[in-house]
Scaffold this motif. Structure first.
Motif, PDB file in Angstrom:
ATOM      1  N   ALA A 269       0.854  -1.200  -0.056  1.00 21.40           N
ATOM      2  CA  ALA A 269      -0.052  -0.069  -0.097  1.00 21.40           C
ATOM      3  C   ALA A 269       0.753   1.178  -0.032  1.00 21.40           C
ATOM      4  O   ALA A 269       0.296   2.507  -0.599  1.00 21.40           O
ATOM      5  N   ASN A 270       2.138   1.232   0.605  1.00 23.01           N
ATOM      6  CA  ASN A 270       2.969   2.546   0.763  1.00 23.01           C
ATOM      7  C   ASN A 270       3.942   2.598  -0.625  1.00 23.01           C
ATOM      8  O   ASN A 270       4.720   3.691  -0.634  1.00 23.01           O
ATOM      9  N   GLY A 271       3.612   1.414  -1.832  1.00 22.22           N
ATOM     10  CA  GLY A 271       4.222   1.541  -2.969  1.00 22.22           C
ATOM     11  C   GLY A 271       5.522   0.901  -2.896  1.00 22.22           C
ATOM     12  O   GLY A 271       6.105   0.627  -3.940  1.00 22.22           O
ATOM     13  N   ARG A 272       5.655   0.213  -1.968  1.00 18.62           N
ATOM     14  CA  ARG A 272       7.417  -0.614  -2.255  1.00 18.62           C
ATOM     15  C   ARG A 272       6.850  -1.744  -2.805  1.00 18.62           C
ATOM     16  O   ARG A 272       5.625  -2.324  -2.634  1.00 18.62           O
TER      17      ARG A 272
ATOM     18  N   ASN B  14      -4.043  -4.525   1.968  1.00 15.31           N
ATOM     19  CA  ASN B  14      -2.660  -4.070   2.133  1.00 15.31           C
ATOM     20  C   ASN B  14      -1.740  -3.999   1.011  1.00 15.31           C
ATOM     21  O   ASN B  14      -0.569  -3.586   1.025  1.00 15.31           O
ATOM     22  N   ARG B  15      -2.117  -4.916   0.129  1.00 15.25           N
ATOM     23  CA  ARG B  15      -1.012  -5.182  -0.930  1.00 15.25           C
ATOM     24  C   ARG B  15      -1.808  -6.010  -2.201  1.00 15.25           C
ATOM     25  O   ARG B  15      -2.961  -6.247  -2.015  1.00 15.25           O
TER      26      ARG B  15
END
Length: 143
Positions: A64-67, A113-114
């Protein structure tokens, strides 16, 4: 790690003592890391070989944070007994292969989350040979 038993069924983990790093290690400058765009031909070829192998399913997980994290299933090697686990691939090399069109992502599987994609090598479309004009069969005259 220290542990103590409060009750007969509960085990509580207590924090262990942290060791301080030496001042010389703190004061020493960190080594310069390679830029993210740096990809050596050997590692890129190894990554492409792993992705192309049908025995090693390869995935990319976008959090979710782009990683992003590229990983594959490493089968058990009967000779060494090593394997049977997920192993990570270098993200910079995989991103470079994706940007150049050598690997492609499959259908997404979305979690809160992903998002996970299957990674495969790109199928190269070969140009079809140009169609030759049809040649009429030769007719012979009977005299």
């Amino acid at each position: 790690m220290l542990a103590t038993v409060d009750r007969s069924t509960t085990l509580v983990d207590l924090p262990s003592v942290r060791r301080r790093r030496a001042r010389a290690a703190v004061a020493a400058p960190a080594r310069a890391a390679l830029p993210a765009t740096h990809a050596t031909p050997g590692t890129t070829a190894d990554v492409l070989r792993i992705i192309a192998d049908p025995r090693t399913p390869t995935y990319v997980t976008v959090f979710a944070n782009g990683r992003r994290r590229y990983s594959y299933w490493r089968p058990i090697d009967p000779a060494t007994g090593v394997g049977g686990c997920y192993a990570a691939l270098p993200t910079a090399e995989c991103d470079a292969l994706h940007a150049s069109g050598r690997i492609m992502l499959g259908e997404p599987v979305v979690d809160p989350n992903r998002t996970t994609y299957r990674v495969r090598t790109a199928t190269r479309v070969t140009a079809a040979p140009a169609a030759r004009p049809a040649v009429a069969p030769e007719r012979r005259r009977v005299a």
